[in-house]
Design an enzyme around this catalytic site. Structure first.
Site, PDB file in Angstrom:
ATOM      1  N   ASP A  83       0.968  -1.141   0.089  1.00  0.00           N
ATOM      2  CA  ASP A  83       0.029   0.169   0.071  1.00  0.00           C
ATOM      3  C   ASP A  83       0.896   1.365  -0.131  1.00  0.00           C
ATOM      4  O   ASP A  83       1.881   1.355   0.745  1.00  0.00           O
ATOM      5  CB  ASP A  83      -0.786   0.111   1.128  1.00  0.00           C
ATOM      6  CG  ASP A  83      -1.994   0.831   1.390  1.00  0.00           C
ATOM      7  OD1 ASP A  83      -2.494   1.474   0.161  1.00  0.00           O
ATOM      8  OD2 ASP A  83      -2.578   1.448   2.268  1.00  0.00           O
ATOM      9  N   HIS A  84       0.692   2.151  -0.823  1.00  0.00           N
ATOM     10  CA  HIS A  84       1.124   3.440  -1.104  1.00  0.00           C
ATOM     11  C   HIS A  84       2.738   3.400  -0.967  1.00  0.00           C
ATOM     12  O   HIS A  84       3.404   4.048   0.135  1.00  0.00           O
ATOM     13  CB  HIS A  84       0.912   4.384   0.316  1.00  0.00           C
ATOM     14  CG  HIS A  84      -0.500   4.979   0.275  1.00  0.00           C
ATOM     15  ND1 HIS A  84      -0.991   5.846  -0.641  1.00  0.00           N
ATOM     16  CD2 HIS A  84      -1.750   4.249   0.927  1.00  0.00           C
ATOM     17  CE1 HIS A  84      -2.182   6.282  -0.492  1.00  0.00           C
ATOM     18  NE2 HIS A  84      -2.690   5.100   0.405  1.00  0.00           N
ATOM     19  N   GLU A 142      -1.683   5.924  -8.667  1.00  0.00           N
ATOM     20  CA  GLU A 142      -2.511   7.095  -8.318  1.00  0.00           C
ATOM     21  C   GLU A 142      -2.388   8.501  -8.973  1.00  0.00           C
ATOM     22  O   GLU A 142      -1.183   8.973  -9.357  1.00  0.00           O
ATOM     23  CB  GLU A 142      -2.467   7.473  -6.672  1.00  0.00           C
ATOM     24  CG  GLU A 142      -3.269   8.612  -6.166  1.00  0.00           C
ATOM     25  CD  GLU A 142      -3.625   8.658  -4.759  1.00  0.00           C
ATOM     26  OE1 GLU A 142      -3.337   7.354  -3.996  1.00  0.00           O
ATOM     27  OE2 GLU A 142      -3.852   9.595  -4.074  1.00  0.00           O
ATOM     28  N   HIS A 226      -9.419   4.838  -2.158  1.00  0.00           N
ATOM     29  CA  HIS A 226      -8.466   4.956  -0.938  1.00  0.00           C
ATOM     30  C   HIS A 226      -9.579   5.665   0.050  1.00  0.00           C
ATOM     31  O   HIS A 226     -10.469   6.415  -0.168  1.00  0.00           O
ATOM     32  CB  HIS A 226      -7.416   5.540  -1.243  1.00  0.00           C
ATOM     33  CG  HIS A 226      -6.393   4.878  -1.537  1.00  0.00           C
ATOM     34  ND1 HIS A 226      -5.308   4.461  -1.018  1.00  0.00           N
ATOM     35  CD2 HIS A 226      -6.181   4.188  -3.049  1.00  0.00           C
ATOM     36  CE1 HIS A 226      -4.450   3.778  -1.839  1.00  0.00           C
ATOM     37  NE2 HIS A 226      -4.893   3.390  -2.900  1.00  0.00           N
ATOM     38  N   SER A 228     -11.552   4.848   2.221  1.00  0.00           N
ATOM     39  CA  SER A 228     -12.860   4.134   2.165  1.00  0.00           C
ATOM     40  C   SER A 228     -13.757   3.744   3.444  1.00  0.00           C
ATOM     41  O   SER A 228     -14.591   2.810   3.154  1.00  0.00           O
ATOM     42  CB  SER A 228     -13.134   3.225   0.698  1.00  0.00           C
ATOM     43  OG  SER A 228     -12.782   4.019  -0.327  1.00  0.00           O
ATOM     44  N   SER A 229     -13.032   3.813   4.423  1.00  0.00           N
ATOM     45  CA  SER A 229     -13.676   3.449   5.627  1.00  0.00           C
ATOM     46  C   SER A 229     -15.008   4.330   5.757  1.00  0.00           C
ATOM     47  O   SER A 229     -15.293   5.224   5.620  1.00  0.00           O
ATOM     48  CB  SER A 229     -12.730   3.525   6.821  1.00  0.00           C
ATOM     49  OG  SER A 229     -11.800   2.506   7.160  1.00  0.00           O
ATOM     50  N   ASN A 269      -9.994   0.415  -0.414  1.00  0.00           N
ATOM     51  CA  ASN A 269      -9.109   0.191   0.395  1.00  0.00           C
ATOM     52  C   ASN A 269      -9.734   0.785   2.234  1.00  0.00           C
ATOM     53  O   ASN A 269     -10.391   1.645   2.150  1.00  0.00           O
ATOM     54  CB  ASN A 269      -8.030   1.403   0.371  1.00  0.00           C
ATOM     55  CG  ASN A 269      -6.908   0.933  -0.510  1.00  0.00           C
ATOM     56  OD1 ASN A 269      -7.259   0.113  -1.273  1.00  0.00           O
ATOM     57  ND2 ASN A 269      -5.786   1.517  -0.429  1.00  0.00           N
ATOM     58  N   ASP A 271      -9.072   0.311   6.277  1.00  0.00           N
ATOM     59  CA  ASP A 271      -8.062   0.232   7.440  1.00  0.00           C
ATOM     60  C   ASP A 271      -8.747   0.827   8.643  1.00  0.00           C
ATOM     61  O   ASP A 271      -8.831   0.065   9.732  1.00  0.00           O
ATOM     62  CB  ASP A 271      -6.843   0.970   7.118  1.00  0.00           C
ATOM     63  CG  ASP A 271      -5.641   0.569   8.191  1.00  0.00           C
ATOM     64  OD1 ASP A 271      -6.059  -0.492   9.102  1.00  0.00           O
ATOM     65  OD2 ASP A 271      -4.521   1.204   8.194  1.00  0.00           O
ATOM     66  N   THR A 272      -9.224   2.205   8.663  1.00  0.00           N
ATOM     67  CA  THR A 272      -9.750   2.877   9.760  1.00  0.00           C
ATOM     68  C   THR A 272     -10.718   1.900  10.372  1.00  0.00           C
ATOM     69  O   THR A 272     -10.690   1.708  11.440  1.00  0.00           O
ATOM     70  CB  THR A 272     -10.084   4.064   9.393  1.00  0.00           C
ATOM     71  OG1 THR A 272      -8.991   4.873   8.946  1.00  0.00           O
ATOM     72  CG2 THR A 272     -10.671   4.753  10.653  1.00  0.00           C
TER      73      THR A 272
HETATM   74  P1  13P Z   1      -9.183   4.367   5.346  1.00  0.00           P
HETATM   75  O1  13P Z   1      -8.395   5.122   6.631  1.00  0.00           O
HETATM   76  O2  13P Z   1     -10.668   5.108   5.095  1.00  0.00           O
HETATM   77  O3  13P Z   1      -9.430   3.182   6.217  1.00  0.00           O
HETATM   78  O4  13P Z   1      -8.500   4.134   4.289  1.00  0.00           O
HETATM   79  C1  13P Z   1      -7.416   3.056   4.230  1.00  0.00           C
HETATM   80  C2  13P Z   1      -6.523   3.347   2.911  1.00  0.00           C
HETATM   81  O5  13P Z   1      -6.942   3.940   1.880  1.00  0.00           O
HETATM   82  C3  13P Z   1      -5.214   2.519   2.785  1.00  0.00           C
HETATM   83  O6  13P Z   1      -4.612   2.919   1.658  1.00  0.00           O
HETATM   84  O1  G3H Z   2      -2.653   4.471   3.958  1.00  0.00           O
HETATM   85  C1  G3H Z   2      -3.073   4.156   4.984  1.00  0.00           C
HETATM   86  C2  G3H Z   2      -3.145   3.122   5.902  1.00  0.00           C
HETATM   87  O2  G3H Z   2      -4.389   3.221   6.633  1.00  0.00           O
HETATM   88  C3  G3H Z   2      -2.143   2.501   6.353  1.00  0.00           C
HETATM   89  O3  G3H Z   2      -1.583   3.468   7.549  1.00  0.00           O
HETATM   90  O4  G3H Z   2       0.786   4.015   7.136  1.00  0.00           O
HETATM   91  O5  G3H Z   2      -0.351   4.033   9.491  1.00  0.00           O
HETATM   92  O6  G3H Z   2       0.017   1.847   8.228  1.00  0.00           O
HETATM   93  P1  G3H Z   2      -0.280   3.222   8.151  1.00  0.00           P
HETATM   94 ZN    ZN Z   3      -4.720   4.775   0.756  1.00  0.00          ZN
END
Ligand code: 13P
Ligand code: G3H
Ligand code: ZN
Length: 338
Positions: A83-84, A142, A226, A228-229, A269, A271-272
Site C-alpha cells: 500500500d502507498h 494514483e 482509498h 474508504s472506511s 481500501n 483500514d480505519t
Molecule cells: P481508511 O483510512 O479510510 O480506512 O483508508 C485506508 C486506505 O486508503 C489505505 O490505503
Molecule cells: O494508507 C493508509 C493506511 O491506513 C495505512 O496506514 O501507514 O499508518 O500503516 P499506516
Molecule cells: Zn490509501
C-alpha cells in the site's frame, strides 16, 4: 493456493461486476481476522501492508504470516499488496519479499506529503510497471491527491485544497496510456483516517460522479477508492462508551461505495474501520474486566470484532461467494500476458 497477482482478481471482479476490499494488516491477528471472514463468506482477498506496517512487523514476519495464511486457506485466492509505495525502491523491495502487487504512489513525492508533478508521477510509475510486469506483479498507481494527513499519508490538504486536487479525467486517461498501470487510485474527496467528513457526505464533497466519468473514459482500468472506511457510528460509540474520546465524524457510506462498484471501482481500501473495531473490543475488555492481563483475553475479541467488519464489507462489496470462482493465475502466466 499460492498468492496470486492482484490483476487476476480484479479482472474477475470486473467481469462479474463486484468490488474487492483491500484490508491493511500489521500483525498476525489482523491477517487471521481477514482469513476468518474470507473463509466464512467464500471471498477472495487483498491483504495490504503500508511501509509503516512493513517496518512495524518486519518483512520477514509478514512474509511468513502471509505464507501461513495461504497454506492454511488453500481455497482462498489471496493477493498481497504494497500500500502507498513512496518510491520505486519501496516497490522493488516489496516484490523481492513476495508481494504480488504494488502501489507506486507517485501522486506525492518520496516524502509521501508533497504533491508531485505529472511528469514525476509518470516517470516513477513507468519504472515500477517495467519491472513488476516482467514478473507478473500488478501495479496500482494514483493520479490526483487525497485530502488529509492524519495517518501520515497525504498532502495535508484542507477540504477546499483537496477539492482542487481531485482526479482530472483527461489527465487520468493520459496517465494510464503513458504508464500502463493495471489499477488507478482516484481522488474523489476521500481522505485517510477517521475524520473524513463533518456530516454525512453529499455529492459536493464526495464526488462519485467523477468515478463514472473516469470509468467511461477508461473502461478497462480497475479503479481504486482509498480512504474508504465508513467510520460506523456504532464503532465510535463502543470506543467512547469504554473510555475513548472520539468526536462525531463521518466516513464513506457503504452505499456510495456500492455505487462506485457499478462504475468500475474494483478495489476498496479499508483500514480505519478495522482499527476502530479492534480498539473498541480491547477497550471493552479493559473497562469490564480490569483484572485481566493475558493478551489473549483482549486480542481474541479484537480479532473477532475486526472479522465482523471485514465480513460485512465482503458481503456489501460483492466479493462474498467468489473465492472458488476466481481463476488461479500464476505470476509466470500473468507475466506472459503483459
Ligand atoms: P481508511 O483510512 O479510510 O480506512 O483508508 C485506508 C486506505 O486508503 C489505505 O490505503
Ligand atoms: O494508507 C493508509 C493506511 O491506513 C495505512 O496506514 O501507514 O499508518 O500503516 P499506516
Ligand atoms: Zn490509501
Amino acid at each position: 493456493m499460492p498468492l496470486i497477482p492482484m490483476r487476476a482478481l480484479l479482472d474477475h471482479a470486473a467481469e462479474h461486476g463486484y468490488g474487492v476490499g483491500a484490508f491493511n494488516v500489521n500483525n498476525m491477528e489482523q491477517i487471521q481476522s481477514i482469513m476468518m471472514a474470507a473463509t466464512e463468506t467464500n471471498s477472495p482477498v487483498i491483504v495490504q501492508a503500508s511501509r509503516g506496517a512493513r517496518s512495524y512487523s518486519n518483512d520477514n514476519y509478514l512474509r511468513h504470516l502471509m505464507l501461513a495464511a495461504a497454506e492454511l486457506n488453500p481455497s482462498i485466492p489471496i493477493a498481497m499488496h504494497q500500500d502507498h509505495g513512496n518510491s520505486p525502491a519501496t516497490c522493488f523491495s516489496a516484490i523481492d519479499q513476495g508481494f504480488t502487487s504494488v502501489m507506486m504512489d507517485g501522486s506525492l513525492q518520496e516524502d509521501g506529503k508533497t504533491p508531485a508533478s505529472y511528469e514525476y508521477n509518470v516517470d516513477v510509475t513507468k519504472q515500477v510497471v517495467a519491472k513488476a510486469h516482467a514478473l507478473g506483479v500488478t501495479v496500482e498507481a494514483e493520479i490526483g491527491c487525497l485530502g488529509g494527513i492524519e495517518d501520515g499519508h497525504g498532502a495535508g490538504l484542507s477540504g477546499d485544497e483537496a477539492l482542487e486536487h481531485l482526479t482530472d479525467p483527461d489527465e487520468a486517461e493520459r496517465f494510464v496510456a503513458d504508464t500502463g498501470c493495471d489499477a488507478l487510485a482516484v481522488a474523489i474527496g476521500t481522505s485517510h483516517g477517521a475524520y473524513k467528513f463533518t456530516k454525512k457526505p453529499t455529492g459536493d464533497v464526495l464526488k462519485m460522479d467523477l468515478i463514472a466519468e473516469i470509468h467511461r473514459r477508461l473502461p478497462d482500468t480497475h479503479l481504486v477508492m482509498h480512504g474508504s472506511s465508513s467510520v460506523p457510528k456504532e464503532l465510535i460509540d463502543i470506543i467512547n462508551r469504554f473510555g475513548g474520546e472520539m468526536p462525531e465524524t463521518f466516513g464513506v457510506p457503504v452505499e456510495a461505495i456500492q455505487e462506485g462498484i457499478k462504475h468500475g471501482v474494483r478495489k476498496i481500501n479499508v483500514d480505519t474501520d478495522n482499527r476502530l473495531a479492534i480498539t473498541g473490543a480491547i477497550r471493552k475488555v479493559f473497562a469490564e474486566s480490569p483484572g485481566k492481563f493475558d493478551p489473549r483475553d483482549y486480542l481474541k475479541p479484537a480479532r473477532e470484532a475486526m472479522a465482523e467488519v471485514v465480513k460485512a464489507r465482503m458481503i456489501a462489496f460483492g466479493q462474498a461467494g467468489m473465492a472458488d470462482k476466481v481463476p488461479h493465475v500464476t505470476l509466470e502466466e500473468m507475466a506472459k500476458r503483459y
